[in-house]
Design an enzyme around this catalytic site. Structure first.
Site, PDB file in Angstrom:
ATOM      1  N   ASN A 130       0.799  -1.231   0.000  1.00  6.07           N
ATOM      2  CA  ASN A 130       0.000   0.000   0.000  1.00  6.07           C
ATOM      3  C   ASN A 130       0.828   1.276   0.000  1.00  6.07           C
ATOM      4  O   ASN A 130       0.265   2.371   0.011  1.00  6.07           O
ATOM      5  CB  ASN A 130      -0.986  -0.019   1.174  1.00  6.07           C
ATOM      6  CG  ASN A 130      -2.077  -1.064   0.925  1.00  6.07           C
ATOM      7  OD1 ASN A 130      -2.188  -1.600  -0.178  1.00  6.07           O
ATOM      8  ND2 ASN A 130      -2.834  -1.384   1.951  1.00  6.07           N
ATOM      9  N   ARG A 134     -16.718   0.828  -1.945  1.00  7.26           N
ATOM     10  CA  ARG A 134     -15.453   1.494  -2.269  1.00  7.26           C
ATOM     11  C   ARG A 134     -15.647   2.703  -3.199  1.00  7.26           C
ATOM     12  O   ARG A 134     -15.094   2.772  -4.266  1.00  7.26           O
ATOM     13  CB  ARG A 134     -14.450   0.514  -2.883  1.00  7.26           C
ATOM     14  CG  ARG A 134     -14.296  -0.805  -2.179  1.00  7.26           C
ATOM     15  CD  ARG A 134     -13.698  -0.719  -0.780  1.00  7.26           C
ATOM     16  NE  ARG A 134     -12.346  -0.261  -0.725  1.00  7.26           N
ATOM     17  CZ  ARG A 134     -11.269  -1.057  -0.890  1.00  7.26           C
ATOM     18  NH1 ARG A 134     -11.449  -2.328  -1.170  1.00  7.26           N
ATOM     19  NH2 ARG A 134     -10.052  -0.575  -0.814  1.00  7.26           N
ATOM     20  N   ASP A 179      -6.996  -3.631   8.121  1.00  8.04           N
ATOM     21  CA  ASP A 179      -6.313  -4.691   7.358  1.00  8.04           C
ATOM     22  C   ASP A 179      -5.750  -5.783   8.258  1.00  8.04           C
ATOM     23  O   ASP A 179      -5.224  -6.777   7.762  1.00  8.04           O
ATOM     24  CB  ASP A 179      -5.188  -4.098   6.508  1.00  8.04           C
ATOM     25  CG  ASP A 179      -5.741  -3.235   5.401  1.00  8.04           C
ATOM     26  OD1 ASP A 179      -4.953  -2.494   4.772  1.00  8.04           O
ATOM     27  OD2 ASP A 179      -6.951  -3.279   5.168  1.00  8.04           O
TER      28      ASP A 179
HETATM   29  C1  EPZ Z   1      -6.756   1.810   1.513  1.00  9.15           C
HETATM   30  O1  EPZ Z   1      -7.912   1.608   0.754  1.00  9.15           O
HETATM   31  C2  EPZ Z   1      -5.981   0.488   1.453  1.00  9.15           C
HETATM   32  N1  EPZ Z   1      -5.632   0.196   0.062  1.00  9.15           N
HETATM   33  C3  EPZ Z   1      -6.851  -0.636   2.015  1.00  9.15           C
HETATM   34  O2  EPZ Z   1      -6.061  -1.819   2.015  1.00  9.15           O
HETATM   35  C4  EPZ Z   1      -7.194  -0.275   3.463  1.00  9.15           C
HETATM   36  O3  EPZ Z   1      -8.044  -1.273   3.995  1.00  9.15           O
HETATM   37  C5  EPZ Z   1      -7.917   1.083   3.501  1.00  9.15           C
HETATM   38  O4  EPZ Z   1      -7.088   2.095   2.881  1.00  9.15           O
HETATM   39  C6  EPZ Z   1      -8.215   1.539   4.932  1.00  9.15           C
HETATM   40  O5  EPZ Z   1      -7.027   1.604   5.659  1.00  9.15           O
HETATM   41  C7  EPZ Z   1      -4.562   0.837  -0.487  1.00  9.15           C
HETATM   42  O6  EPZ Z   1      -3.911   1.647   0.150  1.00  9.15           O
HETATM   43  C8  EPZ Z   1      -4.234   0.484  -1.908  1.00  9.15           C
HETATM   44  P1  EPZ Z   1     -10.240   4.442   2.193  1.00  9.15           P
HETATM   45  P2  EPZ Z   1      -8.822   2.890   0.347  1.00  9.15           P
HETATM   46  O7  EPZ Z   1     -10.441   5.368   1.051  1.00  9.15           O
HETATM   47  O8  EPZ Z   1      -7.983   4.084   0.240  1.00  9.15           O
HETATM   48  C9  EPZ Z   1     -14.898   5.392   2.340  1.00  9.15           C
HETATM   49  C10 EPZ Z   1      -5.626  -4.090   1.709  1.00  9.15           C
HETATM   50  O9  EPZ Z   1      -6.126  -5.096   2.221  1.00  9.15           O
HETATM   51  N2  EPZ Z   1     -14.648   6.238   1.171  1.00  9.15           N
HETATM   52  O10 EPZ Z   1      -9.347   4.854   3.303  1.00  9.15           O
HETATM   53  O11 EPZ Z   1      -9.667   2.483  -0.807  1.00  9.15           O
HETATM   54  C11 EPZ Z   1     -14.681   3.919   2.035  1.00  9.15           C
HETATM   55  O12 EPZ Z   1     -15.864   3.355   1.491  1.00  9.15           O
HETATM   56  C12 EPZ Z   1      -6.512  -2.953   1.265  1.00  9.15           C
HETATM   57  O13 EPZ Z   1      -4.392  -3.894   1.543  1.00  9.15           O
HETATM   58  C13 EPZ Z   1     -15.680   7.025   0.672  1.00  9.15           C
HETATM   59  O14 EPZ Z   1     -16.788   6.998   1.179  1.00  9.15           O
HETATM   60  O15 EPZ Z   1      -9.746   3.051   1.634  1.00  9.15           O
HETATM   61  C14 EPZ Z   1     -14.342   3.347   3.385  1.00  9.15           C
HETATM   62  O16 EPZ Z   1     -15.551   3.112   4.109  1.00  9.15           O
HETATM   63  C15 EPZ Z   1      -7.995  -3.280   1.460  1.00  9.15           C
HETATM   64  N3  EPZ Z   1     -15.452   7.813  -0.414  1.00  9.15           N
HETATM   65  C16 EPZ Z   1     -13.592   4.482   4.076  1.00  9.15           C
HETATM   66  O17 EPZ Z   1     -13.918   5.676   3.348  1.00  9.15           O
HETATM   67  C17 EPZ Z   1     -14.202   7.870  -1.011  1.00  9.15           C
HETATM   68  O18 EPZ Z   1     -14.032   8.635  -1.985  1.00  9.15           O
HETATM   69  C18 EPZ Z   1     -12.070   4.324   4.071  1.00  9.15           C
HETATM   70  O19 EPZ Z   1     -11.684   4.031   2.741  1.00  9.15           O
HETATM   71  C19 EPZ Z   1     -13.155   7.068  -0.488  1.00  9.15           C
HETATM   72  C20 EPZ Z   1     -13.399   6.268   0.608  1.00  9.15           C
END
Ligand code: EPZ
Length: 422
Positions: free
Chosen positions: A23, A121, A309
């Site tokens: 990540n 997502r 995670d």
């Molecule tokens: C990152 O995903 C990681 N992936 C994920 O790791 C990790 O679980 C996650 O952050 C949380 O720590 C990478 O870094 C490539 P978020 P990301 O945007 O950025 C909501 C793994 O197993 N949200 O922080 O996609 C979303 O639905 C993966 O390695 C919105 O509503 O996660 C979630 O509920 C899985 N609108 C929350 O925010 C948006 O535009 C956090 O998501 C973006 C997110």
């Protein structure tokens, strides 16, 4: 589809060398599109998602060369700004092309990543932030099309308050702001160590960024970013996964090339679960021989809270603990798909909304189980390593996305694991 056949019941013992963080590697690889000069990245993990990133970069006009173990030189100038569906659908993190392309090319066409097993997502926060920087968007045919034509072809600084904490949302906006005209402030920014590593990388390219690792990041845009060399930060989730595997098996492990300070919330919970943990520089020693696993309540939260995670992996510990505990998932709406599989292995778990009630059992029993996402597959592999008998984990392509040399590392700890190509 490949499967893992695992014979459980042995206490894991030995040393494992931690790889670079998936990540951190993904945003940094896509961040190379912010310059036409050579970038040398080391400690890059050999993972399916990293290979997908390289494919995406070549489609954009970049070239890459492996110049050493886990070391790549990325060069060339971006000539295309389209991230196509057939690549994006295999790796959601491709959305991280949106910020760099909009900043470097002035426009981008990125397929909407769509949901995945753990949730919808959405990427609304990525789009909202770029709009604050002057980008205009059209969403059609499943693509996000950004443009800066109406503002003269270059993003400008903005004051962005993230409605929710988003890791890749913060990363996309940080990368876009690095080349924008003027200053951008991101409030309610994500604080994960991978954000800090991306900021270190961008600064080594000449970006002007302060506040990374806090909830307020300030970026003063520059006209041009230059080439650099950067070593990817150690993977804290891989580290935590091996620590829990050794713990659940009542064994011991030394994790080398780790970054202990990125694991504080995890180490605190593992110590509460009765592990002996010593930290020495970039090594973490864990000993769980002849010690019972104590139940520990977990609530996932953005860093520096307990990482989502690590939730699936920690649940195996609670499934084997001497008592009852709860695991609450607050980040994703569907991140309990490992629970029914663990129940098939004899775990006493019950899902109540976004919380799982765990009551520990003496041991798990081997079974045929199915992986559904990256971290769920890790939890099933751990369960198989400690269960009585044989476990077959299906659809382990999920695992290959995020764990480098997984069989080799588990065997080096004395685990019995075979990959069966079906
Ligand atoms: C990152 O995903 C990681 N992936 C994920 O790791 C990790 O679980 C996650 O952050 C949380 O720590 C990478 O870094 C490539 P978020 P990301 O945007 O950025 C909501 C793994 O197993 N949200 O922080 O996609 C979303 O639905 C993966 O390695 C919105 O509503 O996660 C979630 O509920 C899985 N609108 C929350 O925010 C948006 O535009 C956090 O998501 C973006 C997110």
């Amino acid at each position: 589809m490949d499967k893992f056949q695992i014979v459980g019941g042995k206490a894991l013992s030995g040393e494992v060398v931690i790889s670079g963080a998936k990540n951190a590697a993904l945003p940094i690889l896509l961040g190379t599109m912010l310059t036409s000069e050579d970038v040398v990245l080391s400690n890059v993990p050999q993972l399916r998602d990293v290979q997908t990133c390289f494919k995406l970069l070549t489609m954009m006009g970049k070239s890459y060369e492996c110049i050493g173990e886990n070391t790549y030189k990325i060069s060339g100038k971006v000539t295309s700004n389209v991230a196509p569906y057939d690549l994006v659908k295999t790796m959601r993190a491709s959305i991280l092309a949106l910020g760099p392309l909009t900043a470097f090319m002035g426009s981008a066409e990125v397929s909407l990543p769509g949901g995945c097993a753990i949730g919808a997502r959405p990427v609304d926060l990525h789009v909202k932030g770029l709009k604050e920087m002057g980008a205009e968007f059209v969403l059609e045919d499943g693509y996000i099309r950004s443009s800066t034509e109406s503002i003269g072809g270059r993003l400008h600084g903005g004051y962005i308050v993230m409605d929710k904490i988003s890791v890749t949302g913060t990363e996309n906006l940080m990368m876009a702001a690095a080349l924008a005209e003027g200053t951008t402030i991101i409030e309610n920014a994500a604080r994960e160590p991978e954000i800090v590593d991306l900021a270190v990388f961008l600064r080594s390219m000449g970006a002007n960024i302060v506040g990374d690792g806090s909830d307020k990041i300030t970026i003063v845009g520059v006209d041009k970013l230059h080439g650099c060399s950067h070593s990817i930060v150690a993977d804290r989730i891989e580290t935590g996964t091996y620590l829990i595997a050794a713990m659940a098996s009542h064994g011991q492990v030394v994790c080398r090339n780790a970054l202990p300070e990125t694991l504080d919330p995890v180490l605190a919970k593992l110590r509460k679960a009765n592990a002996t943990i010593e930290v020495d520089g970039t090594s973490i020693y864990l000993d769980m021989r002849d010690r019972e696993i104590l139940p520990v309540d977990i609530i996932t939260a953005p860093h520096p809270g307990f990482p989502t995670d690590m939730q699936a992996q920690f649940m195996v510990l609670n499934a084997l603990a001497s008592g009852s505990s709860t695991v609450t998932e607050t980040i994703f709406e569907n991140r309990f798909m490992h629970v029914p599989e663990l129940i098939r292995m004899g775990a006493h778990l019950s899902i109540q909304g976004n919380t799982v009630l765990c009551s520990g059992v003496e041991h798990l029993k081997g079974a045929q189980v199915m992986a559904t996402d990256l971290r769920a597959s890790a939890s099933l592999v751990i369960a198989g390593l400690v269960a009585e008998g044989t476990t077959v984990v299906d659809r382990i392509y999920h695992m290959d996305r995020g764990y480098e040399h997984i069989e080799r590392k588990i065997r080096s700890l004395g685990g019995t694991i075979e990959r069966i190509s079906a």
